[in-house]
Scaffold this motif. Structure first.
Motif, PDB file in Angstrom:
ATOM      1  N   THR A 277      24.619  29.444  41.956  1.00  0.00           N
ATOM      2  CA  THR A 277      24.238  29.037  40.925  1.00  0.00           C
ATOM      3  C   THR A 277      25.331  27.928  40.023  1.00  0.00           C
ATOM      4  O   THR A 277      26.244  28.377  39.717  1.00  0.00           O
ATOM      5  CB  THR A 277      23.883  30.226  39.771  1.00  0.00           C
ATOM      6  OG1 THR A 277      23.146  31.103  40.517  1.00  0.00           O
ATOM      7  CG2 THR A 277      23.188  29.513  38.476  1.00  0.00           C
ATOM      8  N   SER A 278      24.798  26.799  40.398  1.00  0.00           N
ATOM      9  CA  SER A 278      25.888  25.758  39.847  1.00  0.00           C
ATOM     10  C   SER A 278      26.174  25.616  38.460  1.00  0.00           C
ATOM     11  O   SER A 278      27.423  25.643  38.117  1.00  0.00           O
ATOM     12  CB  SER A 278      25.438  24.234  40.258  1.00  0.00           C
ATOM     13  OG  SER A 278      24.313  24.033  39.650  1.00  0.00           O
ATOM     14  N   ARG A 279      25.474  26.042  37.596  1.00  0.00           N
ATOM     15  CA  ARG A 279      25.591  26.098  36.119  1.00  0.00           C
ATOM     16  C   ARG A 279      26.695  27.246  35.858  1.00  0.00           C
ATOM     17  O   ARG A 279      27.579  27.081  35.090  1.00  0.00           O
ATOM     18  CB  ARG A 279      24.418  26.433  35.275  1.00  0.00           C
ATOM     19  CG  ARG A 279      24.785  26.232  33.910  1.00  0.00           C
ATOM     20  CD  ARG A 279      23.295  26.481  32.861  1.00  0.00           C
ATOM     21  NE  ARG A 279      22.661  24.912  33.183  1.00  0.00           N
ATOM     22  CZ  ARG A 279      21.698  24.676  32.637  1.00  0.00           C
ATOM     23  NH1 ARG A 279      21.086  25.548  31.786  1.00  0.00           N
ATOM     24  NH2 ARG A 279      21.089  23.375  32.586  1.00  0.00           N
ATOM     25  N   LEU A 280      26.468  28.268  36.469  1.00  0.00           N
ATOM     26  CA  LEU A 280      27.477  29.549  36.200  1.00  0.00           C
ATOM     27  C   LEU A 280      28.766  29.182  36.877  1.00  0.00           C
ATOM     28  O   LEU A 280      29.852  29.411  36.135  1.00  0.00           O
ATOM     29  CB  LEU A 280      26.971  31.010  36.940  1.00  0.00           C
ATOM     30  CG  LEU A 280      27.464  31.878  37.019  1.00  0.00           C
ATOM     31  CD1 LEU A 280      27.766  32.546  35.576  1.00  0.00           C
ATOM     32  CD2 LEU A 280      27.218  32.960  38.034  1.00  0.00           C
TER      33      LEU A 280
ATOM     34  N   ALA B 197      43.874  21.981  34.613  1.00  0.00           N
ATOM     35  CA  ALA B 197      44.928  22.136  35.659  1.00  0.00           C
ATOM     36  C   ALA B 197      44.972  20.900  36.361  1.00  0.00           C
ATOM     37  O   ALA B 197      46.069  20.178  36.727  1.00  0.00           O
ATOM     38  CB  ALA B 197      45.203  23.344  36.400  1.00  0.00           C
ATOM     39  N   VAL B 198      43.655  20.595  37.051  1.00  0.00           N
ATOM     40  CA  VAL B 198      43.462  19.207  37.894  1.00  0.00           C
ATOM     41  C   VAL B 198      44.048  17.962  36.949  1.00  0.00           C
ATOM     42  O   VAL B 198      44.714  16.940  37.588  1.00  0.00           O
ATOM     43  CB  VAL B 198      42.284  19.460  38.434  1.00  0.00           C
ATOM     44  CG1 VAL B 198      41.841  18.130  39.151  1.00  0.00           C
ATOM     45  CG2 VAL B 198      41.859  20.575  39.217  1.00  0.00           C
ATOM     46  N   ARG B 199      43.560  17.997  35.777  1.00  0.00           N
ATOM     47  CA  ARG B 199      43.638  16.893  34.979  1.00  0.00           C
ATOM     48  C   ARG B 199      45.213  16.703  34.554  1.00  0.00           C
ATOM     49  O   ARG B 199      45.599  15.415  34.731  1.00  0.00           O
ATOM     50  CB  ARG B 199      42.982  16.843  33.665  1.00  0.00           C
ATOM     51  CG  ARG B 199      42.965  15.571  32.637  1.00  0.00           C
ATOM     52  CD  ARG B 199      42.427  15.915  31.412  1.00  0.00           C
ATOM     53  NE  ARG B 199      43.128  16.746  30.444  1.00  0.00           N
ATOM     54  CZ  ARG B 199      44.363  16.637  29.892  1.00  0.00           C
ATOM     55  NH1 ARG B 199      44.934  15.236  30.270  1.00  0.00           N
ATOM     56  NH2 ARG B 199      45.100  17.359  29.333  1.00  0.00           N
ATOM     57  N   ILE B 200      45.929  17.645  34.287  1.00  0.00           N
ATOM     58  CA  ILE B 200      47.290  17.477  34.230  1.00  0.00           C
ATOM     59  C   ILE B 200      48.075  17.162  35.462  1.00  0.00           C
ATOM     60  O   ILE B 200      48.961  16.107  35.565  1.00  0.00           O
ATOM     61  CB  ILE B 200      48.118  18.951  33.793  1.00  0.00           C
ATOM     62  CG1 ILE B 200      47.381  19.288  32.206  1.00  0.00           C
ATOM     63  CG2 ILE B 200      49.476  19.003  33.862  1.00  0.00           C
ATOM     64  CD1 ILE B 200      47.760  20.550  31.923  1.00  0.00           C
TER      65      ILE B 200
ATOM     66  N   LEU C  39      34.354  27.475  35.881  1.00  0.00           N
ATOM     67  CA  LEU C  39      35.691  26.570  36.163  1.00  0.00           C
ATOM     68  C   LEU C  39      36.078  25.975  34.630  1.00  0.00           C
ATOM     69  O   LEU C  39      37.103  25.769  34.586  1.00  0.00           O
ATOM     70  CB  LEU C  39      35.185  25.634  37.086  1.00  0.00           C
ATOM     71  CG  LEU C  39      34.890  26.059  38.493  1.00  0.00           C
ATOM     72  CD1 LEU C  39      34.415  24.842  39.272  1.00  0.00           C
ATOM     73  CD2 LEU C  39      36.120  26.701  39.260  1.00  0.00           C
ATOM     74  N   ASN C  40      35.213  25.547  33.813  1.00  0.00           N
ATOM     75  CA  ASN C  40      35.626  24.957  32.464  1.00  0.00           C
ATOM     76  C   ASN C  40      36.641  26.016  31.668  1.00  0.00           C
ATOM     77  O   ASN C  40      37.448  25.583  30.875  1.00  0.00           O
ATOM     78  CB  ASN C  40      34.231  24.704  31.776  1.00  0.00           C
ATOM     79  CG  ASN C  40      33.872  23.252  32.182  1.00  0.00           C
ATOM     80  OD1 ASN C  40      34.733  22.261  32.479  1.00  0.00           O
ATOM     81  ND2 ASN C  40      32.524  22.934  32.023  1.00  0.00           N
ATOM     82  N   THR C  41      35.810  27.245  31.600  1.00  0.00           N
ATOM     83  CA  THR C  41      36.621  28.151  30.720  1.00  0.00           C
ATOM     84  C   THR C  41      37.902  28.795  31.353  1.00  0.00           C
ATOM     85  O   THR C  41      38.745  29.263  30.663  1.00  0.00           O
ATOM     86  CB  THR C  41      35.589  29.306  30.213  1.00  0.00           C
ATOM     87  OG1 THR C  41      34.983  29.882  31.579  1.00  0.00           O
ATOM     88  CG2 THR C  41      34.384  28.905  29.495  1.00  0.00           C
ATOM     89  N   SER C  42      38.123  28.782  32.643  1.00  0.00           N
ATOM     90  CA  SER C  42      39.239  29.228  33.045  1.00  0.00           C
ATOM     91  C   SER C  42      40.420  28.355  33.275  1.00  0.00           C
ATOM     92  O   SER C  42      41.442  28.637  33.505  1.00  0.00           O
ATOM     93  CB  SER C  42      39.038  29.904  34.754  1.00  0.00           C
ATOM     94  OG  SER C  42      38.580  28.966  35.599  1.00  0.00           O
ATOM     95  N   GLY C  43      40.158  27.083  32.972  1.00  0.00           N
ATOM     96  CA  GLY C  43      41.276  26.374  32.931  1.00  0.00           C
ATOM     97  C   GLY C  43      41.470  25.429  34.314  1.00  0.00           C
ATOM     98  O   GLY C  43      42.568  24.836  34.425  1.00  0.00           O
TER      99      GLY C  43
ATOM    100  N   VAL D 252      35.896  33.004  41.302  1.00  0.00           N
ATOM    101  CA  VAL D 252      34.763  32.415  40.784  1.00  0.00           C
ATOM    102  C   VAL D 252      33.592  33.262  41.305  1.00  0.00           C
ATOM    103  O   VAL D 252      33.411  33.003  42.519  1.00  0.00           O
ATOM    104  CB  VAL D 252      34.891  30.993  40.945  1.00  0.00           C
ATOM    105  CG1 VAL D 252      33.284  30.316  40.486  1.00  0.00           C
ATOM    106  CG2 VAL D 252      35.815  30.292  40.608  1.00  0.00           C
ATOM    107  N   LYS D 253      32.630  33.686  40.514  1.00  0.00           N
ATOM    108  CA  LYS D 253      31.387  34.288  41.026  1.00  0.00           C
ATOM    109  C   LYS D 253      30.281  33.279  41.340  1.00  0.00           C
ATOM    110  O   LYS D 253      30.083  32.615  40.258  1.00  0.00           O
ATOM    111  CB  LYS D 253      30.849  35.324  39.968  1.00  0.00           C
ATOM    112  CG  LYS D 253      31.778  36.653  39.837  1.00  0.00           C
ATOM    113  CD  LYS D 253      31.438  37.645  38.858  1.00  0.00           C
ATOM    114  CE  LYS D 253      32.247  38.389  38.202  1.00  0.00           C
ATOM    115  NZ  LYS D 253      32.045  38.981  37.125  1.00  0.00           N
ATOM    116  N   PRO D 254      29.692  33.187  42.310  1.00  0.00           N
ATOM    117  CA  PRO D 254      28.892  32.204  42.861  1.00  0.00           C
ATOM    118  C   PRO D 254      27.504  32.372  42.307  1.00  0.00           C
ATOM    119  O   PRO D 254      26.852  31.262  42.160  1.00  0.00           O
ATOM    120  CB  PRO D 254      28.643  31.956  44.347  1.00  0.00           C
ATOM    121  CG  PRO D 254      29.092  33.571  44.746  1.00  0.00           C
ATOM    122  CD  PRO D 254      30.258  34.105  43.593  1.00  0.00           C
TER     123      PRO D 254
END
Length: 154
Positions: free
Chosen positions: A119-122, A135-138, A127-131, A107-109
């Motif tokens: 940069t929290s938005r980035l 994975a945590v939800r599962i 994290l959203n697009t990489s799944g 993850v690029k900060p």
């Protein structure tokens, strides 16, 4: 497209693309890509009044002396960018093999590639697009362990 030379003893290859064929020569590749400081740098660093710079100068001098004496036939062994990258990659693979990771996500900060800047938005978007969140939800839903495929079949 890659164009392989007709004579196997040459250090050349070609690339054919829309503008035509371009031939490249590999002669002197390592010599051109040596990653070494200027000759004067070692003396300047060792003569510095800053202790850290003196230590860096001593380390560079030690590495150069070791490289000069370690190559067979008395030739100077040169450290290239490629050899440094290979050593770094081997170290990373060794570390990953010791840690037994389940998966690794990079993850690029920040977009500026600056240390200490986040940069929290980035990061959230990555994290959203990489799944990762999926994975945590599962895992939280009760599927925290995986059955080996051969055990699933038998």
């Amino acid at each position: 497209r890659l164009v392989v030379p007709k004579f196997s003893g040459t250090l050349k290859f070609g690339v054919r693309h829309f503008a035509g064929e371009v031939t490249y020569s590999c002669e002197g590749f390592l010599e051109k890509n040596v990653d070494k400081p200027p000759d004067e740098a070692v003396g300047m660093l060792r003569a510095s009044s800053v202790i850290v710079l003196q230590e860096v100068g001593a380390k560079i001098a030690e590495d150069q002396a070791e490289a000069a004496g370690s190559a067979p036939g008395g030739r100077k062994k040169v450290k290239t960018v490629s050899s440094g990258f290979r050593a770094s990659l081997a170290s990373l693979v060794s570390l990953l093999n010791q840690a037994e990771p389940h998966f690794v996500r990079c993850v690029k900060p920040n977009a500026e590639k600056m240390p200490g800047h986040f940069t929290s938005r980035l990061v959230l978007e990555q994290l959203n697009t990489s799944g990762v969140f999926e994975a945590v939800r599962i895992r939280q839903a009760g599927f925290a362990s995986r059955i080996l495929f051969r055990d699933f079949l038998g």
